[in-house]
Design a protein around this motif. Structure first.
Motif, PDB file in Angstrom:
ATOM      1  N   VAL A   9       0.855  -1.169   0.000  1.00 37.21           N
ATOM      2  CA  VAL A   9       0.000   0.000   0.000  1.00 37.21           C
ATOM      3  C   VAL A   9       0.899   1.230   0.000  1.00 37.21           C
ATOM      4  O   VAL A   9       1.778   1.374   0.835  1.00 37.21           O
ATOM      5  CB  VAL A   9      -0.929   0.010   1.235  1.00 37.21           C
ATOM      6  CG1 VAL A   9      -1.791   1.245   1.233  1.00 37.21           C
ATOM      7  CG2 VAL A   9      -1.783  -1.247   1.259  1.00 37.21           C
ATOM      8  N   ASN A  10       0.676   2.128  -0.950  1.00 35.78           N
ATOM      9  CA  ASN A  10       1.486   3.337  -1.042  1.00 35.78           C
ATOM     10  C   ASN A  10       0.642   4.526  -0.600  1.00 35.78           C
ATOM     11  O   ASN A  10       0.033   5.210  -1.402  1.00 35.78           O
ATOM     12  CB  ASN A  10       1.998   3.523  -2.468  1.00 35.78           C
ATOM     13  CG  ASN A  10       3.049   4.596  -2.552  1.00 35.78           C
ATOM     14  OD1 ASN A  10       3.445   5.157  -1.544  1.00 35.78           O
ATOM     15  ND2 ASN A  10       3.493   4.888  -3.744  1.00 35.78           N
ATOM     16  N   ASN A  11       0.612   4.760   0.713  1.00 31.29           N
ATOM     17  CA  ASN A  11      -0.158   5.879   1.267  1.00 31.29           C
ATOM     18  C   ASN A  11       0.728   7.072   1.591  1.00 31.29           C
ATOM     19  O   ASN A  11       0.255   8.055   2.138  1.00 31.29           O
ATOM     20  CB  ASN A  11      -0.889   5.446   2.538  1.00 31.29           C
ATOM     21  CG  ASN A  11      -2.033   4.508   2.237  1.00 31.29           C
ATOM     22  OD1 ASN A  11      -2.535   4.465   1.125  1.00 31.29           O
ATOM     23  ND2 ASN A  11      -2.447   3.738   3.227  1.00 31.29           N
ATOM     24  N   SER A  12       2.011   6.987   1.271  1.00 36.47           N
ATOM     25  CA  SER A  12       2.910   8.076   1.618  1.00 36.47           C
ATOM     26  C   SER A  12       2.942   9.119   0.505  1.00 36.47           C
ATOM     27  O   SER A  12       2.730   8.832  -0.656  1.00 36.47           O
ATOM     28  CB  SER A  12       4.319   7.543   1.850  1.00 36.47           C
ATOM     29  OG  SER A  12       4.797   6.944   0.669  1.00 36.47           O
ATOM     30  N   LYS A  13       3.194  10.353   0.924  1.00 41.00           N
ATOM     31  CA  LYS A  13       3.327  11.432  -0.044  1.00 41.00           C
ATOM     32  C   LYS A  13       4.576  12.228   0.292  1.00 41.00           C
ATOM     33  O   LYS A  13       4.999  12.303   1.439  1.00 41.00           O
ATOM     34  CB  LYS A  13       2.096  12.331  -0.061  1.00 41.00           C
ATOM     35  CG  LYS A  13       1.714  12.911   1.279  1.00 41.00           C
ATOM     36  CD  LYS A  13       0.438  13.725   1.171  1.00 41.00           C
ATOM     37  CE  LYS A  13      -0.006  14.135   2.566  1.00 41.00           C
ATOM     38  NZ  LYS A  13      -1.235  14.892   2.530  1.00 41.00           N
ATOM     39  N   VAL A  14       5.161  12.807  -0.714  1.00 43.34           N
ATOM     40  CA  VAL A  14       6.387  13.569  -0.552  1.00 43.34           C
ATOM     41  C   VAL A  14       6.044  14.929   0.050  1.00 43.34           C
ATOM     42  O   VAL A  14       5.156  15.627  -0.424  1.00 43.34           O
ATOM     43  CB  VAL A  14       7.096  13.737  -1.907  1.00 43.34           C
ATOM     44  CG1 VAL A  14       8.344  14.578  -1.759  1.00 43.34           C
ATOM     45  CG2 VAL A  14       7.429  12.388  -2.504  1.00 43.34           C
TER      46      VAL A  14
END
Length: 47
Positions: A9-14
């Protein structure tokens, strides 16, 4: 256990910081002085 960790799951943001924030943090870290005497730590902000 293998089934639990299989999905990604890619829930990260820059997040980018403003140059003013970076300058403030660098200046603060430069002015912070930590002195230890007899097992007690003293934190001083040199202004």
């Amino acid at each position: 256990m293998e089934k639990i960790y299989q999905t990604k799951v890619n829930n990260s943001k820059v997040v980018s910081a403003k140059p003013e924030t970076i300058k403030f943090l660098l200046d603060y870290s430069k002015s912070l002085n930590i002195t230890e005497a007899k097992g007690i730590k003293f934190e001083n902000i040199l202004n």
